[in-house]
Every structure is written in C-alpha cells, then in structure tokens.
Design an enzyme around this catalytic site. Sequence first.
Site, PDB file in Angstrom:
ATOM      1  N   THR A  38       0.831  -1.209   0.000  1.00  0.00           N
ATOM      2  CA  THR A  38       0.000   0.000   0.000  1.00  0.00           C
ATOM      3  C   THR A  38       0.866   1.260   0.000  1.00  0.00           C
ATOM      4  O   THR A  38       0.379   2.340  -0.292  1.00  0.00           O
ATOM      5  CB  THR A  38      -0.890   0.043   1.266  1.00  0.00           C
ATOM      6  OG1 THR A  38      -0.071  -0.231   2.398  1.00  0.00           O
ATOM      7  CG2 THR A  38      -2.008  -0.984   1.190  1.00  0.00           C
ATOM      8  N   ASP A  39       2.162   1.110   0.332  1.00  0.00           N
ATOM      9  CA  ASP A  39       2.958   2.337   0.567  1.00  0.00           C
ATOM     10  C   ASP A  39       3.314   3.078  -0.713  1.00  0.00           C
ATOM     11  O   ASP A  39       3.628   4.264  -0.664  1.00  0.00           O
ATOM     12  CB  ASP A  39       4.200   2.068   1.438  1.00  0.00           C
ATOM     13  CG  ASP A  39       5.268   1.213   0.793  1.00  0.00           C
ATOM     14  OD1 ASP A  39       4.982   0.541  -0.222  1.00  0.00           O
ATOM     15  OD2 ASP A  39       6.402   1.204   1.305  1.00  0.00           O
TER      16      ASP A  39
ATOM     17  N   SER B 161      32.153  -5.952   6.601  1.00  0.00           N
ATOM     18  CA  SER B 161      30.990  -6.554   7.249  1.00  0.00           C
ATOM     19  C   SER B 161      31.348  -7.889   7.882  1.00  0.00           C
ATOM     20  O   SER B 161      31.941  -8.759   7.230  1.00  0.00           O
ATOM     21  CB  SER B 161      29.861  -6.781   6.237  1.00  0.00           C
ATOM     22  OG  SER B 161      28.871  -7.598   6.830  1.00  0.00           O
TER      23      SER B 161
ATOM     24  N   SER C 235      15.652 -12.238   4.424  1.00  0.00           N
ATOM     25  CA  SER C 235      14.426 -12.706   5.074  1.00  0.00           C
ATOM     26  C   SER C 235      13.264 -11.746   4.873  1.00  0.00           C
ATOM     27  O   SER C 235      12.142 -12.034   5.258  1.00  0.00           O
ATOM     28  CB  SER C 235      14.674 -12.886   6.573  1.00  0.00           C
ATOM     29  OG  SER C 235      15.056 -11.647   7.128  1.00  0.00           O
TER      30      SER C 235
ATOM     31  N   SER D 104      16.869  -5.837   6.019  1.00  0.00           N
ATOM     32  CA  SER D 104      18.268  -5.635   6.374  1.00  0.00           C
ATOM     33  C   SER D 104      18.871  -4.498   5.551  1.00  0.00           C
ATOM     34  O   SER D 104      19.707  -3.737   6.056  1.00  0.00           O
ATOM     35  CB  SER D 104      19.076  -6.925   6.220  1.00  0.00           C
ATOM     36  OG  SER D 104      18.904  -7.454   4.940  1.00  0.00           O
ATOM     37  N   SER D 105      18.450  -4.319   4.300  1.00  0.00           N
ATOM     38  CA  SER D 105      19.046  -3.239   3.505  1.00  0.00           C
ATOM     39  C   SER D 105      18.598  -1.868   4.006  1.00  0.00           C
ATOM     40  O   SER D 105      19.430  -0.963   4.162  1.00  0.00           O
ATOM     41  CB  SER D 105      18.774  -3.419   2.013  1.00  0.00           C
ATOM     42  OG  SER D 105      17.423  -3.642   1.786  1.00  0.00           O
TER      43      SER D 105
ATOM     44  N   GLU E 139      17.853   4.152  -2.185  1.00  0.00           N
ATOM     45  CA  GLU E 139      17.415   2.843  -2.675  1.00  0.00           C
ATOM     46  C   GLU E 139      16.786   2.973  -4.078  1.00  0.00           C
ATOM     47  O   GLU E 139      17.040   2.175  -4.969  1.00  0.00           O
ATOM     48  CB  GLU E 139      16.409   2.235  -1.685  1.00  0.00           C
ATOM     49  CG  GLU E 139      15.891   0.883  -2.081  1.00  0.00           C
ATOM     50  CD  GLU E 139      16.397  -0.259  -1.214  1.00  0.00           C
ATOM     51  OE1 GLU E 139      16.804  -0.031  -0.071  1.00  0.00           O
ATOM     52  OE2 GLU E 139      16.359  -1.393  -1.709  1.00  0.00           O
TER      53      GLU E 139
ATOM     54  N   ASP F 159       9.701   0.799   4.850  1.00  0.00           N
ATOM     55  CA  ASP F 159      10.782   0.148   5.595  1.00  0.00           C
ATOM     56  C   ASP F 159      11.680   1.167   6.289  1.00  0.00           C
ATOM     57  O   ASP F 159      11.968   1.064   7.484  1.00  0.00           O
ATOM     58  CB  ASP F 159      11.632  -0.720   4.655  1.00  0.00           C
ATOM     59  CG  ASP F 159      10.801  -1.749   3.921  1.00  0.00           C
ATOM     60  OD1 ASP F 159       9.641  -1.963   4.323  1.00  0.00           O
ATOM     61  OD2 ASP F 159      11.305  -2.334   2.949  1.00  0.00           O
TER      62      ASP F 159
ATOM     63  N   TYR G 106       8.293  -7.031  -8.066  1.00  0.00           N
ATOM     64  CA  TYR G 106       7.885  -5.878  -7.255  1.00  0.00           C
ATOM     65  C   TYR G 106       7.619  -4.684  -8.165  1.00  0.00           C
ATOM     66  O   TYR G 106       6.563  -4.057  -8.103  1.00  0.00           O
ATOM     67  CB  TYR G 106       8.991  -5.559  -6.239  1.00  0.00           C
ATOM     68  CG  TYR G 106       8.668  -4.429  -5.301  1.00  0.00           C
ATOM     69  CD1 TYR G 106       8.019  -4.664  -4.100  1.00  0.00           C
ATOM     70  CD2 TYR G 106       8.993  -3.107  -5.624  1.00  0.00           C
ATOM     71  CE1 TYR G 106       7.718  -3.626  -3.232  1.00  0.00           C
ATOM     72  CE2 TYR G 106       8.689  -2.065  -4.767  1.00  0.00           C
ATOM     73  CZ  TYR G 106       8.059  -2.335  -3.576  1.00  0.00           C
ATOM     74  OH  TYR G 106       7.753  -1.289  -2.734  1.00  0.00           O
TER      75      TYR G 106
HETATM   76  C1  GLA Z   1       9.084  -3.920   0.424  1.00  0.00           C
HETATM   77  C2  GLA Z   1       9.269  -2.443   0.111  1.00  0.00           C
HETATM   78  C3  GLA Z   1       8.255  -1.579   0.885  1.00  0.00           C
HETATM   79  C4  GLA Z   1       6.829  -2.100   0.694  1.00  0.00           C
HETATM   80  C5  GLA Z   1       6.763  -3.612   0.924  1.00  0.00           C
HETATM   81  C6  GLA Z   1       5.409  -4.180   0.579  1.00  0.00           C
HETATM   82  O1  GLA Z   1       9.401  -4.171   1.773  1.00  0.00           O
HETATM   83  O2  GLA Z   1      10.572  -2.020   0.412  1.00  0.00           O
HETATM   84  O3  GLA Z   1       8.364  -0.239   0.486  1.00  0.00           O
HETATM   85  O4  GLA Z   1       6.322  -1.757  -0.563  1.00  0.00           O
HETATM   86  O5  GLA Z   1       7.739  -4.309   0.171  1.00  0.00           O
HETATM   87  O6  GLA Z   1       4.438  -3.708   1.445  1.00  0.00           O
END
Ligand code: GLA
Length: 389
Positions: free
Chosen positions: A37-38, A69, A127, A131-132, A164, A176, A226
């Site tokens: 949704t973001d 790292s 996962s 982490s990024s 990003e 995130d 995505y």
């Molecule tokens: C990833 C993206 C977020 C978001 C989610 C799905 O984590 O980095 O911005 O779109 O997918 O909700």
Amino acid sequence: MKMKNELLKKFAEVFGDNDNAKVFFAPGRVNLIGEHTDYNGGHVFPCALTIGTYAVARLREDDKLCLYSMNFEEDGIGVCTLSDIESKEADDWRNYPKGIVWAFAERGMKINKGLDILYYGNIPNGSGLSSSASIEVLTGFVLKQLFGFEVSNQELALIGQYSENNYNGVNCGIMDQFAIAMGKKDSAIFLDTADLSFEYAPIALDGAKIVILNTNKKRGLGDSKYNERRSECEAALAALQKKLDINSLGELSEEEFEANKSLIGNATKIKRAKHAVYENQRTIKAVKALKDNDIELFGKLMTASHDSLRDDYEVTGIELDTLVEEALKQEGVIGARMTGAGFGGCAVSIVKTDCVDKFIENVGAAYKEKIGYAADFYVVEIGDGPSEI
Ligand code: GLA
C-alpha cells in the site's frame, strides 16, 4: 554492553585499533498489516524490531571509505574514495552505505573526510525483515552523528528511500526506512504514506507474542516482480483518473472502487488495484480494532490480508502459503499473514504465549514435510529506532 565490547574488539582487529570509534545500532522491521500500500498512497502498520544492524565507525583523515561486514568476512575491507562513489556491481552490499554517502551529498551534505565502518547484522539475510533499509538508516545516522549534520530521523528515512530508488535501482516505497528510522519500543507506526502523517499505536499483546516465520526461500526475481506490481497499480490508477479526481488508489473506499473498477478494463489490473484499495481500508480497520482492544478482529484482518495478497496481488507462493495455512490450524493463533514484499521471505503471526512452543514445533514439522527444508521462527520484541550505544 557485551555486544558493544565484542564489536569494538573486532573493529580493532580489522582496522588496527579502535581509537575514537563509536558504536551505533538501527533495527530491522516487520509489517503487521498494510502490504503493498505504501506506493499506492495508502496506510501501513509496521514496527521496528530489537534485532537489526550494528556499525562501529570513526572518521579518517583522508577521503577513503573503508567498509567491512562481519556477515561477509570473506570480502575483507572494501575501499573506495569519496570522489569515486558511484554504484558498482562488484561492491555488492557496500552499495547500500555508499548510496547513503551519495544521497547525503545530493542533499547538500557532502562529507569531507573518509570513514572506517564495520557492520554486523543479526537480521537473517534475505528474510524480508529489511536488512538493507536497516543498513541505509544506520549509515545515515552514523553520518549525522559523526559529521554533526542537522537531519531528523524522518529525513534519514527519506534519504534511505531516495538512495534505494535512485542509487540501488529498487523502486520501493517509504515503509521500511520509515519504520526503522522512527521506531518506538512496544509501539507500531500507523503511517499514512500519502502525506507521511503518522501516529504510534501501543502494542500491548496481553498474553500473546509476535512470531515471525521465515520460509528460508531466497528471493531472486522478487525485485522485478515488485516493480511489475507497481506499474500494474500505476496503470490502474491512470485508468481510474480518466473519470475520478484522485491522486492515488489509497483515496478510494471499497464502494467507490467497486463502482468504478470497470474503467480499468483489464482483469489482472483490477485485481491488483482491488488489493491496494481493500488492504488500505483493512489497515485502517485493524488499527481501530487494536484501539478497541479487539485483538481477535485484528487477527482476522491479518488473515484476510494474506488471502488478498495470495489471490488478488499474487505475491505469496507455496512457501508463504504453507506457513500461513499451517499457522492458522494451530491452537492459540490469533492471525497470520505474509509480511514485506512477498515471493519468499517471512510471514508474521500473533500467537498466545502459552501456545508458542507447540506452534513452532507443529508448523515447523508440517512445513518441512511439505516443502522439503526447514523454516525458522523468531519470537520478536518491538524496539526503538537508531541510536548510539
Ligand atoms: C518492500 C518495500 C516496501 C513495501 C513492501 C510491501 O518491503 O521495500 O516499500 O512496498 O515491500 O508492502
């Protein structure tokens, strides 16, 4: 403290000594509801975790960025200069911190000295627990602290997303980085991605725990899918805008969507947009349920979110579906759904504390039987945003 001392010791081993080195932390995140949704102007409801990424950092007198790292020790120290900061495939994970240095410069915060930085993350790799984004916000926080830049945590989130999108080439939304930069202990963040207004909602799960279930399926094609979902939503929005005066799918109620969806004219895109609209409304309802102390309803909405991500948005897959299906069969489960981008990664569930052990045992056994390899489980706590430790 133990962690801090161990990290400082390691830093001295790698960089010769640890004079003037400082230690920082930024969390990972899990999203409770409000998925995909973001980037559709909708709501999300993530929280920061107590697991995350650590950095030991100090300024150098020259213009070298020296990055190491503990998660990729075989790579050794990677060195680049501040005048040669562009993204290089061979730099792999180092492109995240480099991107932040680049993004700071883009915003007028060019650094004039190099840095030694050692990273260590305890978020399981790949996962889907961000982490990024954790490395991005952490690196921004390091720059802020060591160079004295006046930049708010919310700006650190935006810089992370900018980097990003424009440096690492992933068209992610703001969730995130925002969840990580703005994290608050024992609270989730109810964020409206249309205007970044937000409120903290205390998560007092009386007698229940958040359990994360990791499919251990490594994602490969994830990013391209995505971006594909993003463009499908953009196309659906453009079709709706021919008649409706809206800026995003997040502005639509379920009824408005149903009355106008035929404008989209393509069955797949209708499904994608339906998810975006309904998931946004579900997120609003879920936060209300939590405020009303109706955790059962919150759990039902989580489960409905998964169904929509599986059937309409089509970003789950056999591994995530198996975990959620098995989770929902267990005693004491309140709700379960995939979390993050999907296509692998993790699911999140809320489980009554007394039932957690049995839950992990049963879901673990069923998953292994069906998928052929083991899942991992983490009983997590909600933590704060970035800090110096
Ligand atoms: C990833 C993206 C977020 C978001 C989610 C799905 O984590 O980095 O911005 O779109 O997918 O909700």
